[in-house]
Design a protein around this motif. Structure first.
Motif, PDB file in Angstrom:
ATOM      1  N   ASP A 189       0.003  -2.697  -5.086  1.00 12.71           N
ATOM      2  CA  ASP A 189       0.584  -3.963  -4.722  1.00 12.71           C
ATOM      3  C   ASP A 189      -0.043  -4.615  -3.572  1.00 12.71           C
ATOM      4  O   ASP A 189      -0.306  -5.812  -3.567  1.00 12.71           O
ATOM      5  CB  ASP A 189       2.047  -4.098  -4.000  1.00 12.71           C
ATOM      6  CG  ASP A 189       3.130  -3.946  -5.207  1.00 12.71           C
ATOM      7  OD1 ASP A 189       2.825  -4.313  -6.212  1.00 12.71           O
ATOM      8  OD2 ASP A 189       4.355  -3.661  -4.871  1.00 12.71           O
ATOM      9  N   GLY A 220      15.405  -2.893 -10.639  1.00 11.94           N
ATOM     10  CA  GLY A 220      13.984  -2.538 -10.043  1.00 11.94           C
ATOM     11  C   GLY A 220      14.089  -1.175 -10.080  1.00 11.94           C
ATOM     12  O   GLY A 220      12.949  -0.289 -10.477  1.00 11.94           O
ATOM     13  N   TRP A 261       1.956   3.328  -6.062  1.00 12.99           N
ATOM     14  CA  TRP A 261       2.601   2.048  -6.535  1.00 12.99           C
ATOM     15  C   TRP A 261       2.439   0.810  -5.249  1.00 12.99           C
ATOM     16  O   TRP A 261       2.254  -0.329  -5.625  1.00 12.99           O
ATOM     17  CB  TRP A 261       4.184   2.027  -6.734  1.00 12.99           C
ATOM     18  CG  TRP A 261       4.721   0.937  -7.511  1.00 12.99           C
ATOM     19  CD1 TRP A 261       5.251  -0.150  -6.593  1.00 12.99           C
ATOM     20  CD2 TRP A 261       4.931   0.649  -8.710  1.00 12.99           C
ATOM     21  NE1 TRP A 261       5.577  -1.166  -7.648  1.00 12.99           N
ATOM     22  CE2 TRP A 261       5.614  -0.909  -8.911  1.00 12.99           C
ATOM     23  CE3 TRP A 261       4.729   1.156  -9.951  1.00 12.99           C
ATOM     24  CZ2 TRP A 261       5.772  -1.217 -10.055  1.00 12.99           C
ATOM     25  CZ3 TRP A 261       4.939   0.636 -11.129  1.00 12.99           C
ATOM     26  CH2 TRP A 261       5.578  -0.705 -11.174  1.00 12.99           C
ATOM     27  N   VAL A 262       2.752   1.129  -4.196  1.00 12.65           N
ATOM     28  CA  VAL A 262       2.732   0.172  -3.173  1.00 12.65           C
ATOM     29  C   VAL A 262       1.163  -0.022  -2.895  1.00 12.65           C
ATOM     30  O   VAL A 262       0.976  -1.202  -2.541  1.00 12.65           O
ATOM     31  CB  VAL A 262       3.297   0.770  -1.700  1.00 12.65           C
ATOM     32  CG1 VAL A 262       3.328  -0.086  -0.356  1.00 12.65           C
ATOM     33  CG2 VAL A 262       4.805   1.097  -2.190  1.00 12.65           C
ATOM     34  N   TYR A 282       6.407  -8.533  -5.768  1.00 14.52           N
ATOM     35  CA  TYR A 282       6.611  -7.299  -5.088  1.00 14.52           C
ATOM     36  C   TYR A 282       7.993  -6.983  -5.218  1.00 14.52           C
ATOM     37  O   TYR A 282       8.838  -7.571  -4.853  1.00 14.52           O
ATOM     38  CB  TYR A 282       6.288  -7.527  -3.452  1.00 14.52           C
ATOM     39  CG  TYR A 282       4.797  -7.712  -3.234  1.00 14.52           C
ATOM     40  CD1 TYR A 282       3.830  -7.247  -4.152  1.00 14.52           C
ATOM     41  CD2 TYR A 282       4.421  -8.276  -2.001  1.00 14.52           C
ATOM     42  CE1 TYR A 282       2.259  -7.613  -3.812  1.00 14.52           C
ATOM     43  CE2 TYR A 282       3.079  -8.490  -1.973  1.00 14.52           C
ATOM     44  CZ  TYR A 282       1.969  -8.274  -2.534  1.00 14.52           C
ATOM     45  OH  TYR A 282       0.936  -8.420  -2.431  1.00 14.52           O
ATOM     46  N   LEU A 283       8.200  -5.642  -5.543  1.00 14.61           N
ATOM     47  CA  LEU A 283       9.688  -5.312  -5.911  1.00 14.61           C
ATOM     48  C   LEU A 283      10.561  -5.227  -4.643  1.00 14.61           C
ATOM     49  O   LEU A 283      11.709  -5.421  -4.752  1.00 14.61           O
ATOM     50  CB  LEU A 283       9.654  -3.559  -6.303  1.00 14.61           C
ATOM     51  CG  LEU A 283      10.654  -3.292  -7.118  1.00 14.61           C
ATOM     52  CD1 LEU A 283      11.293  -4.208  -8.386  1.00 14.61           C
ATOM     53  CD2 LEU A 283      10.709  -1.930  -7.852  1.00 14.61           C
ATOM     54  N   GLY A 284       9.828  -5.101  -3.497  1.00 14.92           N
ATOM     55  CA  GLY A 284      10.750  -5.131  -2.236  1.00 14.92           C
ATOM     56  C   GLY A 284      11.511  -6.384  -2.113  1.00 14.92           C
ATOM     57  O   GLY A 284      12.385  -6.472  -1.557  1.00 14.92           O
ATOM     58  N   HIS A 333       6.331  -4.443   1.756  1.00 16.93           N
ATOM     59  CA  HIS A 333       5.692  -3.269   1.358  1.00 16.93           C
ATOM     60  C   HIS A 333       6.399  -1.921   1.682  1.00 16.93           C
ATOM     61  O   HIS A 333       6.370  -1.000   0.948  1.00 16.93           O
ATOM     62  CB  HIS A 333       4.450  -3.147   1.759  1.00 16.93           C
ATOM     63  CG  HIS A 333       3.262  -4.221   1.173  1.00 16.93           C
ATOM     64  ND1 HIS A 333       3.130  -4.412  -0.067  1.00 16.93           N
ATOM     65  CD2 HIS A 333       2.577  -5.136   1.883  1.00 16.93           C
ATOM     66  CE1 HIS A 333       2.376  -5.308  -0.306  1.00 16.93           C
ATOM     67  NE2 HIS A 333       1.990  -5.841   0.760  1.00 16.93           N
ATOM     68  N   GLN A 352      11.663  -5.190 -14.266  1.00 15.49           N
ATOM     69  CA  GLN A 352      11.535  -5.705 -13.007  1.00 15.49           C
ATOM     70  C   GLN A 352      11.833  -7.102 -12.703  1.00 15.49           C
ATOM     71  O   GLN A 352      12.233  -7.391 -11.513  1.00 15.49           O
ATOM     72  CB  GLN A 352      10.319  -5.294 -12.384  1.00 15.49           C
ATOM     73  CG  GLN A 352      10.236  -3.770 -12.308  1.00 15.49           C
ATOM     74  CD  GLN A 352       8.890  -3.312 -11.587  1.00 15.49           C
ATOM     75  OE1 GLN A 352       8.523  -3.972 -10.591  1.00 15.49           O
ATOM     76  NE2 GLN A 352       8.517  -2.219 -11.776  1.00 15.49           N
ATOM     77  N   THR A 404       9.597  -2.043  -0.583  1.00 17.97           N
ATOM     78  CA  THR A 404       9.043  -1.546  -1.898  1.00 17.97           C
ATOM     79  C   THR A 404       8.670   0.161  -1.839  1.00 17.97           C
ATOM     80  O   THR A 404       9.125   0.704  -2.704  1.00 17.97           O
ATOM     81  CB  THR A 404       7.859  -2.190  -2.221  1.00 17.97           C
ATOM     82  OG1 THR A 404       8.068  -3.267  -2.285  1.00 17.97           O
ATOM     83  CG2 THR A 404       7.283  -1.667  -3.766  1.00 17.97           C
TER      84      THR A 404
END
Length: 509
Positions: A134, A37, A130-131, A148-150, A168, A24, A171
């Motif tokens: 975060d 990701g 997952w979210v 944060y992956l987003g 969020h 990631q 993500t």
């Protein structure tokens, strides 16, 4: 849950989870490999498919170890290079930091196992867990809203969703897409002959297809008259920044750099560019006021504030910004960096090692309700250092603003990836609020970001430089500015509530 006839050897399984988490990091700046990701989430789903619910805590911790071990290892630079700490102690503290952050996904995966009632439930519950992990990480213990992956989608196809549902929400779309893709793969492998794989695949690509028409919407409107600016990047070495013998040279350098730019509407100096407390900075502030009044301009600078706090009922230091010239306002930083700006458990930790006794590490957080800065008749919201990383904090505080300003001193992180990650966070905040963001730093990356999150101009890192240009005030508000992350959180609550209900029903039925 399914049995484990083909389970990977434990060592291979654990290493694969660590690598899945580490992948990631490559989706963020400066690598920008955003598809990794999605690949990472698919790998996590596949690797945890046969993990018993009671062991998901371990799997989540290993994923977190990979993510934070690769994505935040730069904290070692701060501890060792600038925290006067030996290599073994710095390495140990970095490991503790990474292992502690990894507890967030570990606890999220533990909850995932607790709420799972079937293989299908485990699959569709994954995005919510997952979210939620975060979001909790973003506010607990002052919060660490990093990685944060987003955020990786600021240059990806899902970017148009950011002004609507925030980081969020983006993500969540990524995690949901991964879940649906994996569900389609599982359904196809079962060779049931049904239409389920095709349906799941269509649902997985739906957010990506609908992002394109969203990108044509303008949530804010530029005003026709631009604002000229000049941002000073002094490149002051961190080792001398707070040394009394070098204070005068620093101030002279910034004043010298500013000569020739007093005709700009806004002049920006970075975080603590005036490295003396406000009561002692009278002569330099007076000189700036004279020059600003002469040219009808405004200078915004970072400065430590010292005085009596009505809120705290005592004298205190704030990490602050002040408006000098055509405008008015002080901003006191609210989101302080642990150990850098304040020391948790100070009574026990002060004096143990140099890292717990850094210069200017006794700041107090500013009050929650602070007036916007007035700069040349414009309303501006300012953010100091990693405050720009907090999506809801920035969105809520940016209503009624014309543009945003953030200042930082990323010299603490040396030649690591942290400053580049920091810039990407500022870009996501510009995208979420559809506002220009002017970013001023000590040694990079000083940059101008437009309302679409794109860097229009930037100064080279580790150089004395002046970034000069124009930005545009905007009017209007994005859906995310109005609602922040509440719609996403309500949806997460409904999903978790449904999972808990199904778990109870499976036990009683």
């Amino acid at each position: 849950m399914p049995d484990r006839p083909r389970a990977l050897p434990a060592l291979v399984h654990n290493l694969a989870l660590i690598l899945a988490g580490a992948a990631q990091t490559l989706s963020f700046s400066p690598f920008y490999l955003w598809p990794l990701g999605l690949v990472s989430l698919l790998a996590v789903l596949h690797l945890t498919k046969r993990t018993a619910s009671e062991k998901l805590f371990r799997d989540g911790w290993l994923v977190g170890l990979g993510l934070f071990g690769s994505g935040t290892s730069w904290v070692y630079v701060s501890i060792h290079d600038y925290g006067m700490t030996s290599v073994p102690v710095a390495a140990a503290l970095t490991l503790v930091f990474v292992a502690g952050l990894a507890l967030f996904p570990a606890l999220g995966f533990w909850l995932w196992g607790k709420l799972t009632s079937s293989a299908a439930t485990r699959l569709w519950l994954f995005p919510a867990v997952w979210v939620l992990t975060d979001w909790v990480r973003g506010f607990l213990f002052t919060g660490f809203p990093w990685l944060y992956l987003g955020t990786s989608q600021v240059d990806g196809p899902l970017a148009p969703w950011a002004p609507v549902i925030g980081v969020h929400g983006v993500t969540l779309l990524l995690a949901a897409s991964a879940t649906l893709l994996y569900g389609a793969f599982v359904a196809y492998r079962q060779r049931s002959g049904s239409k389920e794989p095709a349906v799941l695949l269509c649902l997985a690509v739906l957010p990506w297809l609908t992002a394109w028409p969203l990108g044509s919407l303008n949530w804010t409107e530029r005003e026709p008259r631009p604002i000229s600016f000049a941002a000073m990047q002094g490149n002051i070495p961190q080792q001398i920044k707070w040394e009394p013998a070098h204070l005068r040279d620093q101030l002279v350098q910034y004043l010298t750099m500013t000569e020739g730019y007093w005709d700009r509407d806004l002049i920006l100096w970075p975080e603590t560019a005036i490295p003396v407390p406000s009561p002692d900075a009278g002569p330099i502030v007076d000189r700036i006021e004279e020059k600003a009044a002469e040219h009808g301009t405004t200078l915004l600078t970072g400065i430590p504030w010292f005085g009596y706090s009505e809120e705290l009922q005592r004298e205190t230091f704030h990490n602050s910004m002040t408006v000098i010239g055509d405008g008015d306002g002080f901003y006191h930083k609210q989101k302080l960096v642990p150990f850098g700006e304040y020391v948790p458990l100070e009574v026990w930790l002060r004096g143990l090692i140099g890292f717990f006794d850094l210069p200017m590490s006794s700041f107090s957080p500013g009050p929650a309700e602070q007036a916007l800065l007035s700069i040349g008749g414009r309303s501006v919201n300012a953010f100091i250092c990693y405050e720009i990383a907090y999506p809801d904090f920035v969105a809520a505080g940016s209503r009624g603003t014309d543009y945003l300003v953030t200042v930082s001193n990323d010299a603490w992180f040396g030649n690591s990836i942290a400053p580049l990650q920091h810039l990407q966070l500022a870009r996501m905040r510009a995208l979420e609020t559809s506002r220009f963001v002017l970013r001023g730093t000590n040694n990079g990356v000083t940059a101008l970001i437009d309302e679409h999150g794109q860097v229009l101009q930037s100064a080279p890192r580790f150089e004395v430089a002046v970034l000069s240009g124009e930005l545009y005030p905007v009017k209007g508000a994005t859906p995310f500015m109005r609602w922040q992350s509440w719609p996403v959180l309500v949806l997460l609550g409904l999903i978790l509530g449904a999972a808990k209900w199904l778990k109870r029903k499976s036990r009683t039925g």
